[in-house]
Design an enzyme around this catalytic site. Structure first.
Site, mmCIF file in Angstrom:
data_model
loop_
_atom_site.group_PDB
_atom_site.id
_atom_site.type_symbol
_atom_site.label_atom_id
_atom_site.label_comp_id
_atom_site.label_asym_id
_atom_site.label_seq_id
_atom_site.Cartn_x
_atom_site.Cartn_y
_atom_site.Cartn_z
ATOM 1 N N LYS A 1 0.845 -1.202 0.000
ATOM 2 C CA LYS A 1 0.000 0.000 0.000
ATOM 3 C C LYS A 1 0.884 1.257 0.000
ATOM 4 O O LYS A 1 0.629 2.210 -0.742
ATOM 5 C CB LYS A 1 -0.918 0.000 1.233
ATOM 6 C CG LYS A 1 -2.050 -1.001 1.122
ATOM 7 C CD LYS A 1 -2.788 -1.214 2.433
ATOM 8 C CE LYS A 1 -3.767 -2.373 2.284
ATOM 9 N NZ LYS A 1 -4.383 -2.801 3.539
ATOM 10 N N GLN B 1 -4.645 -1.533 9.483
ATOM 11 C CA GLN B 1 -4.409 -2.879 8.937
ATOM 12 C C GLN B 1 -4.954 -3.930 9.905
ATOM 13 O O GLN B 1 -4.614 -3.922 11.090
ATOM 14 C CB GLN B 1 -2.900 -3.074 8.695
ATOM 15 C CG GLN B 1 -2.553 -4.385 8.027
ATOM 16 C CD GLN B 1 -3.143 -4.515 6.616
ATOM 17 O OE1 GLN B 1 -3.063 -3.603 5.808
ATOM 18 N NE2 GLN B 1 -3.759 -5.654 6.349
ATOM 19 N N ASP C 1 -11.496 2.739 3.203
ATOM 20 C CA ASP C 1 -11.810 1.314 3.036
ATOM 21 C C ASP C 1 -13.301 1.104 2.793
ATOM 22 O O ASP C 1 -13.709 0.064 2.272
ATOM 23 C CB ASP C 1 -11.412 0.539 4.308
ATOM 24 C CG ASP C 1 -10.111 -0.219 4.148
ATOM 25 O OD1 ASP C 1 -9.718 -0.467 2.994
ATOM 26 O OD2 ASP C 1 -9.506 -0.563 5.176
#
Ligand code: NAP
Length: 302
Positions: free
Chosen positions: A54, A98, A121
């Site tokens: 990422k 995460q 997200d």
């Protein structure tokens, strides 16, 4: 082979180029770039490799990228305070925690503490609600379903009026992609069916599908005879079925298989995603797209 391969590896490149160009234009005009923070708790090797990917992608497209690594024994209170800090940081447009988090931390509580306008997200209940309402209410579609929709649209597959069958009803793939495909608008407007372990005759539903999206996590679940000739088959499944030695690095790597019997299905389908190289590369790409969108909302240019 009759089916056209739908390659996330190629479509990712197109989208990342578009994002890079737009970031440069915004920087020139407004003097800012999108800011993304990735919060990593502990040292889980899989999490480290996801976060690294990422970060590399964020750098590539010209974002300001902050990596915030925290010790595995950080308290829930301190993690919530950290989220609050980034919620109030004007230079940060996207906050990513995460997963998984250590057992002593309530994941749901942490994810729900993220400002919905920085929830790139797309898992915050506010964004799930926005997705359900559809249209201009949608801010951040969740990344894997958004990637699936891009693969379908950019392959030139007609979605309007198409019979879409989704195998699986998880909150991260099945439910959101089904919801996205039934919305009234471009790249959607389909007639959608969701099948799952409670479905009586899964084969009969799959056989009707012009677009078959499979996200069950069961290798070879979908049999070739369930596929309508010419259908677009999107295989989201990633199943580790063994290990092999990489020819490139000499290291042991996982053998991955999808939920669809690829070799047989490619002779029947019109379009098909391979595993790996299909849906997988799209998730991080769409995370970048959502982070850029977040800045654009803030600047009032979207
Ligand atoms: P999940 O939470 O385990 O959900 C799986 C869904 O499939 C459930 O709704 C389950 O039904 C259904 N299902 C399982 N076995 C079935 C069967 N035999 N017949 C019919 N339905 C069945 O999984 P997920 O998180 O959605 O992920 C699905 C797959 O996609 C996994 O392989 C995962 O690794 C992969 N994935 C890939 C990406 C990516 O490439 N970027 C991202 C996310 C997920 P019930 O609800 O009835 O139990």
């Amino acid at each position: 082979m009759s089916a056209k391969l739908v390659l996330g590896t190629e479509i990712r490149e197109q989208i990342l180029e578009e994002i890079t160009k737009e970031v440069a234009e915004i920087k020139e005009k407004h003097g800012v770039v999108p800011g993304l923070v990735t919060i990593l708790v502990g040292e889980n090797p899989a999490s480290i490799s996801y976060v690294t990917l990422k970060i590399q992608t964020a750098h590539r497209v010209g974002f300001k990228e902050v990596q915030d690594s925290q010790s595995v024994d950080i308290s829930e209170k301190d993690l919530l305070a950290l989220i609050d800090k980034y919620n109030n940081d004007d230079s940060i447009n996207g906050i990513l925690v995460q997963l998984p988090l250590p057992k002593h931390i309530n994941e749901k509580k942490v994810l729900n503490a993220i400002d919905p306008d920085k929830d790139v997200d797309g898992f915050h209940p506010v964004n799930v609600g926005r997705l359900m309402i559809g249209g201009s209410e949608v801010k951040f579609p969740p990344c894997t379903p958004a990637g699936i929709q891009e693969l379908i649209v950019r392959s030139g597959v007609e979605t309007k009026g198409a019979e879409v069958v989704v195998v699986g009803r998880s909150n991260i793939v099945g439910k959101p992609i089904a919801n996205m495909m039934l919305q009234k608008g471009p790249g959607a407007n389909s007639t959608v069916t969701i099948v799952h372990t409670g479905t009586k005759d899964m084969a009969s539903h799959c056989k009707r599908a012009d677009i078959l999206i499979v996200a069950a996590g069961v290798p070879d679940l979908v049999k070739p005879e369930w596929i309508k000739p010419g259908a677009c088959v999107i295989d989201v499944g990633v199943n580790r079925v063994g290990e092999k030695v990489s020819e490139k690095t000499g290291k042991k790597i996982a053998i991955l298989k999808g939920d669809v019997n690829f070799d047989a299905a490619k002779e029947i389908a019109g379009y098909i995603t391979p595993v790996p190289g299909g849906v997988g590369p799209m998730t991080i790409t769409m995370l970048m797209k959502n982070t850029l969108k977040s800045l654009k909302y803030k600047l009032g240019i979207i």
